[in-house]
Design an enzyme around this catalytic site. Structure first.
Site, PDB file in Angstrom:
ATOM      1  N   HIS A 158       0.817  -1.205   0.000  1.00 17.90           N
ATOM      2  CA  HIS A 158       0.000   0.000   0.000  1.00 17.90           C
ATOM      3  C   HIS A 158       0.860   1.269   0.000  1.00 17.90           C
ATOM      4  CE1 HIS A 158      -3.662   2.339   0.798  1.00 17.90           C
ATOM      5  NE2 HIS A 158      -2.821   3.144   1.420  1.00 17.90           N
ATOM      6  N   HIS A 174       3.112   6.220  -1.816  1.00 18.14           N
ATOM      7  CA  HIS A 174       3.729   7.400  -1.207  1.00 18.14           C
ATOM      8  C   HIS A 174       5.245   7.325  -1.277  1.00 18.14           C
ATOM      9  CE1 HIS A 174      -0.102   8.771   0.375  1.00 18.14           C
ATOM     10  NE2 HIS A 174      -0.338   7.544   0.794  1.00 18.14           N
ATOM     11  N   LYS A 220      -4.887  10.701  -8.518  1.00 14.60           N
ATOM     12  CA  LYS A 220      -4.723  10.938  -7.079  1.00 14.60           C
ATOM     13  C   LYS A 220      -4.677  12.458  -6.917  1.00 14.60           C
ATOM     14  CE  LYS A 220      -2.916   9.286  -2.901  1.00 14.60           C
ATOM     15  NZ  LYS A 220      -2.859   8.020  -2.186  1.00 14.60           N
TER      16      LYS A 220
END
Length: 285
Positions: A158, A174, A220
């Protein structure tokens, strides 16, 4: 906004200074910020593009691949099926790669400092092999993102690789190395930087950025990421915050270098659900 956590700020600054594997802006890589991203909703496919070019103008890949923690980290990025709801299959080879990566980061001063700190708090096992098991469980143990689904996710996937939900939503992603590699494959389209309220534009030496991008057909609207830091630095920060707290979502305000950040860590049972920095301000403003 939560008060500054001085203890964690002190620890994370020490890690920042110890992070010998961190890449330096202008020297090891250059970024090209271009325009400011437009307002958009998650899942919007038609969004204005304020950046024609890649975010990463160039990176010294020789240096990247010569650093063991980066090299072992990069080998993990292709181990995942990014769609949620699709069961992950973990091969013995992939388990070995996970272990190689953990061995590499555990040998760094940054992770040793994290381990020492957690030991003082009675939150880590003293034996390095046990601590490694603990890290494996937090980051690599598979779980189902949605109840009733097959095990389709893990903290590492993730946070560092990114996931998609029904082709409409980008989850996580990220990490700057993954972003750079996906850009190189023309999988990611950088749409521009996201400025903070009443703030000027970021500059190309900033090592924490808020950006907008599309990946695998979704947008995003805002994603924040450290730039240039080593994988062990991010692992250390997120692991420490994860183990210090018990609530589902933890937000800690810290100051690292010139960046005032809100570090967000969400848990999924005994595992990391997501973790990322939110840029509040930089003191150069």
């Amino acid at each position: 906004r939560k008060a500054l956590n001085h203890e964690l700020s002190k620890l994370f600054n020490k890690m920042w200074d110890m992070d010998v594997n961190r890449l330096m802006p202008g020297k090891d890589y250059t970024i090209d910020l271009q325009g400011k991203a437009g307002a958009t909703q998650q899942g919007d496919s038609a969004v204005q593009d304020s950046a024609d070019r890649h975010l990463f103008h160039n990176i010294n890949e020789e240096r990247l691949k010569s650093i063991k923690t980066f090299a072992t980290f990069i080998s993990l990025l292709d181990n995942y099926e990014t769609s949620t709801g699709v069961a992950e299959v973990v091969t013995p080879g992939e388990i070995a790669e996970n272990n190689c990566f953990l061995d590499a980061i555990l040998a760094t001063e940054v992770m040793k400092l994290a381990h020492e700190y957690l030991l003082k708090k009675n939150l880590a096992k003293p034996n390095l092999a046990d601590f490694k098991h603990q890290l494996y469980d937090i980051w690599f143990q598979l779980y189902a993102r949605k109840e009733g689904d097959r095990p389709d996710s893990c903290g590492f996937e993730h946070v560092f690789v990114g996931e998609t939900r029904r082709g409409k939503q980008i989850l996580g992603l990220h990490n700057w190395v993954q972003f750079y590699l996906q850009e190189k494959l023309n999988q990611i389209d950088y749409k521009g930087y996201v400025a903070r309220k009443n703030k000027t534009r970021p500059d190309k030496d900033d090592q924490v950025l808020s950006i907008q991008f599309s990946w695998k057909g979704s947008v995003k609207p805002i994603g924040s990421t450290f730039i240039g830091v080593s994988p062990e630095f991010e692992f250390a920060l997120y692991t420490v915050i994860f183990l210090l707290a018990e609530e589902r979502v933890t937000r800690e305000t810290v100051k690292i270098e010139e960046y005032e950040l809100q570090m967000v860590v969400c848990r999924h049972g005994h595992h990391i659900g997501t973790a990322y920095p939110v840029l509040l301000s930089t003191s150069s403003e």
